[in-house]
Design a protein around this motif. Sequence first.
Motif, PDB file in Angstrom:
ATOM      1  N   ALA A  28      -4.428   3.400   2.306  1.00  8.70           N
ATOM      2  CA  ALA A  28      -3.012   3.057   2.164  1.00  8.70           C
ATOM      3  C   ALA A  28      -2.567   2.183   3.332  1.00  8.70           C
ATOM      4  O   ALA A  28      -1.854   1.185   3.148  1.00  8.70           O
ATOM      5  CB  ALA A  28      -2.163   4.322   2.072  1.00  8.70           C
ATOM      6  N   LYS A  29      -3.005   2.528   4.527  1.00 10.52           N
ATOM      7  CA  LYS A  29      -2.672   1.738   5.712  1.00 10.52           C
ATOM      8  C   LYS A  29      -3.281   0.342   5.604  1.00 10.52           C
ATOM      9  O   LYS A  29      -2.620  -0.662   5.892  1.00 10.52           O
ATOM     10  CB  LYS A  29      -3.171   2.450   6.965  1.00 10.52           C
ATOM     11  CG  LYS A  29      -2.792   1.761   8.245  1.00 10.52           C
ATOM     12  CD  LYS A  29      -3.239   2.579   9.449  1.00 10.52           C
ATOM     13  CE  LYS A  29      -2.895   1.868  10.741  1.00 10.52           C
ATOM     14  NZ  LYS A  29      -3.337   2.615  11.912  1.00 10.52           N
ATOM     15  N   LYS A  30      -4.532   0.275   5.173  1.00  9.79           N
ATOM     16  CA  LYS A  30      -5.217  -1.021   5.035  1.00  9.79           C
ATOM     17  C   LYS A  30      -4.476  -1.934   4.061  1.00  9.79           C
ATOM     18  O   LYS A  30      -4.313  -3.126   4.325  1.00  9.79           O
ATOM     19  CB  LYS A  30      -6.649  -0.810   4.548  1.00  9.79           C
ATOM     20  CG  LYS A  30      -7.411  -2.111   4.275  1.00  9.79           C
ATOM     21  CD  LYS A  30      -8.789  -1.823   3.768  1.00  9.79           C
ATOM     22  CE  LYS A  30      -9.620  -2.973   3.339  1.00  9.79           C
ATOM     23  NZ  LYS A  30      -9.354  -4.284   3.724  1.00  9.79           N
ATOM     24  N   PHE A  31      -4.013  -1.387   2.943  1.00  9.69           N
ATOM     25  CA  PHE A  31      -3.350  -2.187   1.917  1.00  9.69           C
ATOM     26  C   PHE A  31      -1.847  -2.312   2.133  1.00  9.69           C
ATOM     27  O   PHE A  31      -1.167  -3.038   1.394  1.00  9.69           O
ATOM     28  CB  PHE A  31      -3.623  -1.610   0.531  1.00  9.69           C
ATOM     29  CG  PHE A  31      -5.069  -1.689   0.104  1.00  9.69           C
ATOM     30  CD1 PHE A  31      -5.833  -2.816   0.327  1.00  9.69           C
ATOM     31  CD2 PHE A  31      -5.662  -0.609  -0.535  1.00  9.69           C
ATOM     32  CE1 PHE A  31      -7.162  -2.888  -0.078  1.00  9.69           C
ATOM     33  CE2 PHE A  31      -6.986  -0.670  -0.943  1.00  9.69           C
ATOM     34  CZ  PHE A  31      -7.745  -1.812  -0.712  1.00  9.69           C
ATOM     35  N   GLY A  32      -1.292  -1.591   3.107  1.00  9.47           N
ATOM     36  CA  GLY A  32       0.138  -1.672   3.393  1.00  9.47           C
ATOM     37  C   GLY A  32       1.003  -1.045   2.319  1.00  9.47           C
ATOM     38  O   GLY A  32       2.071  -1.569   1.984  1.00  9.47           O
ATOM     39  N   VAL A  33       0.533   0.080   1.771  1.00 11.02           N
ATOM     40  CA  VAL A  33       1.265   0.787   0.717  1.00 11.02           C
ATOM     41  C   VAL A  33       1.384   2.258   1.083  1.00 11.02           C
ATOM     42  O   VAL A  33       0.760   2.724   2.036  1.00 11.02           O
ATOM     43  CB  VAL A  33       0.562   0.643  -0.657  1.00 11.02           C
ATOM     44  CG1 VAL A  33       0.511  -0.812  -1.090  1.00 11.02           C
ATOM     45  CG2 VAL A  33      -0.835   1.248  -0.641  1.00 11.02           C
ATOM     46  N   THR A  34       2.149   2.999   0.312  1.00  8.81           N
ATOM     47  CA  THR A  34       2.252   4.433   0.521  1.00  8.81           C
ATOM     48  C   THR A  34       1.060   5.125  -0.139  1.00  8.81           C
ATOM     49  O   THR A  34       0.433   4.556  -1.048  1.00  8.81           O
ATOM     50  CB  THR A  34       3.549   4.999  -0.088  1.00  8.81           C
ATOM     51  OG1 THR A  34       3.472   4.881  -1.516  1.00  8.81           O
ATOM     52  CG2 THR A  34       4.780   4.283   0.443  1.00  8.81           C
ATOM     53  N   PRO A  35       0.770   6.353   0.271  1.00  7.05           N
ATOM     54  CA  PRO A  35      -0.298   7.096  -0.405  1.00  7.05           C
ATOM     55  C   PRO A  35      -0.059   7.248  -1.909  1.00  7.05           C
ATOM     56  O   PRO A  35      -1.003   7.155  -2.691  1.00  7.05           O
ATOM     57  CB  PRO A  35      -0.286   8.446   0.311  1.00  7.05           C
ATOM     58  CG  PRO A  35       0.185   8.111   1.692  1.00  7.05           C
ATOM     59  CD  PRO A  35       1.239   7.055   1.479  1.00  7.05           C
TER      60      PRO A  35
END
Length: 61
Positions: A28-35
């Motif tokens: 999620a951090k890598k893609f810049g999204v929420t879990p």
Amino acid sequence: MSDDRTQAHGQDRSRINIHEDYEVHDWAKKFGVTPDQLRTAVKAVGPEAKNVEQYLSAEKK
């Protein structure tokens, strides 16, 4: 099975295991999204990271 910790080899970094909290957090951090957004993407296109990345990119447009 991806990321089977009983095996001696490294993680399968081409697949996202949504059953492992640390993986969900990292991806999620890598893609810049929420879990939750990540889980939705994996449910939509499967666990292949490249497919999830494409799905999420299309969703952001």
